[in-house]
Design a protein around this motif. Structure first.
Motif, PDB file in Angstrom:
ATOM      1  N   MET A   1      -4.416  30.444  68.041  1.00  0.00           N
ATOM      2  CA  MET A   1      -3.534  30.283  66.698  1.00  0.00           C
ATOM      3  C   MET A   1      -4.396  31.020  65.674  1.00  0.00           C
ATOM      4  O   MET A   1      -5.523  31.245  65.526  1.00  0.00           O
ATOM      5  N   GLY A   2      -3.523  31.632  64.637  1.00  0.00           N
ATOM      6  CA  GLY A   2      -4.285  32.411  63.564  1.00  0.00           C
ATOM      7  C   GLY A   2      -4.632  31.588  62.432  1.00  0.00           C
ATOM      8  O   GLY A   2      -4.685  30.325  62.558  1.00  0.00           O
ATOM      9  N   ILE A   3      -5.224  32.204  61.329  1.00  0.00           N
ATOM     10  CA  ILE A   3      -5.792  31.443  60.237  1.00  0.00           C
ATOM     11  C   ILE A   3      -4.634  30.785  59.404  1.00  0.00           C
ATOM     12  O   ILE A   3      -3.551  31.606  59.346  1.00  0.00           O
ATOM     13  N   THR A   4      -4.707  29.678  59.018  1.00  0.00           N
ATOM     14  CA  THR A   4      -3.675  29.003  58.242  1.00  0.00           C
ATOM     15  C   THR A   4      -3.319  29.573  57.035  1.00  0.00           C
ATOM     16  O   THR A   4      -2.157  29.549  56.515  1.00  0.00           O
ATOM     17  N   LYS A   5      -4.147  30.041  56.354  1.00  0.00           N
ATOM     18  CA  LYS A   5      -3.986  30.637  54.898  1.00  0.00           C
ATOM     19  C   LYS A   5      -3.717  29.666  53.988  1.00  0.00           C
ATOM     20  O   LYS A   5      -2.425  29.728  53.234  1.00  0.00           O
ATOM     21  N   THR A   6      -4.256  28.518  53.872  1.00  0.00           N
ATOM     22  CA  THR A   6      -3.850  27.441  53.047  1.00  0.00           C
ATOM     23  C   THR A   6      -3.587  28.012  51.516  1.00  0.00           C
ATOM     24  O   THR A   6      -2.942  26.951  50.815  1.00  0.00           O
ATOM     25  N   GLU A   7      -4.175  28.942  51.248  1.00  0.00           N
ATOM     26  CA  GLU A   7      -4.035  29.294  49.787  1.00  0.00           C
ATOM     27  C   GLU A   7      -2.480  29.613  49.345  1.00  0.00           C
ATOM     28  O   GLU A   7      -2.097  29.705  48.065  1.00  0.00           O
ATOM     29  N   HIS A   8      -1.667  29.864  50.314  1.00  0.00           N
ATOM     30  CA  HIS A   8      -0.314  30.322  50.052  1.00  0.00           C
ATOM     31  C   HIS A   8       0.566  29.113  50.014  1.00  0.00           C
ATOM     32  O   HIS A   8       1.700  29.314  49.766  1.00  0.00           O
ATOM     33  N   TYR A   9      -0.051  27.982  50.054  1.00  0.00           N
ATOM     34  CA  TYR A   9       0.806  26.732  50.057  1.00  0.00           C
ATOM     35  C   TYR A   9       0.249  26.019  48.802  1.00  0.00           C
ATOM     36  O   TYR A   9      -0.795  26.040  48.334  1.00  0.00           O
ATOM     37  N   THR A  10       1.187  24.971  48.414  1.00  0.00           N
ATOM     38  CA  THR A  10       0.786  24.156  47.258  1.00  0.00           C
ATOM     39  C   THR A  10      -0.164  23.052  47.655  1.00  0.00           C
ATOM     40  O   THR A  10      -0.444  22.958  48.934  1.00  0.00           O
ATOM     41  N   LYS A  11      -0.845  22.447  46.397  1.00  0.00           N
ATOM     42  CA  LYS A  11      -2.012  21.206  46.795  1.00  0.00           C
ATOM     43  C   LYS A  11      -1.106  20.461  47.715  1.00  0.00           C
ATOM     44  O   LYS A  11      -1.708  19.774  48.667  1.00  0.00           O
ATOM     45  N   SER A  12       0.144  20.131  47.049  1.00  0.00           N
ATOM     46  CA  SER A  12       0.773  19.100  48.098  1.00  0.00           C
ATOM     47  C   SER A  12       1.193  19.196  49.485  1.00  0.00           C
ATOM     48  O   SER A  12       0.858  18.341  50.159  1.00  0.00           O
TER      49      SER A  12
END
Length: 112
Positions: A1-12
């Motif tokens: 599985m790849g990197i999630t890239k959480t910065e592309h999603y909202t804090k919530s």
């Protein structure tokens, strides 16, 4: 599985994903259900309730505690665990929003 890239999603969205990931195991669901019925208990109570070793239960408790789903208070050599109501309320709000949104959808999605 790849990197999630959480910065592309909202804090919530990121917070909700962390909570859902933490409860996405049957042992953790069982621990949460047990804590709801007992209100507070120590690790050994949970070990006696589940078919898991003490070390395995401790790992699951750690995951739930890291996600702030449960809280622990130290009393002597024991840690009393209980549900963190504020965190559970966040999940309640999330699922209510989903249920409310799907309730107003027309019943013709994907041929249903």
């Amino acid at each position: 599985m790849g990197i999630t890239k959480t910065e592309h999603y909202t804090k919530s969205q990121n917070e909700t994903a962390i909570l859902l990931k933490a409860i996405a195991h049957p042992a953790r669901v069982a621990i949460i259900e047990y804590l709801i019925t007992t209100n507070t208990c120590i690790c050994n109570d949970i070990v006696n309730h589940l078919p898991l070793s003490q070390a395995t239960v401790s790992q699951h408790l750690r995951e739930l505690k890291n996600a702030d789903i449960i809280q622990g208070t130290i009393e002597g050599k024991a840690i009393n665990y209980c549900i963190n109501k504020k965190t559970i309320q966040k999940l309640e709000i999330y699922f209510k929003e989903i249920f409310n949104a799907t309730a107003i959808l027309e019943n013709n999605c994907c041929g249903n």
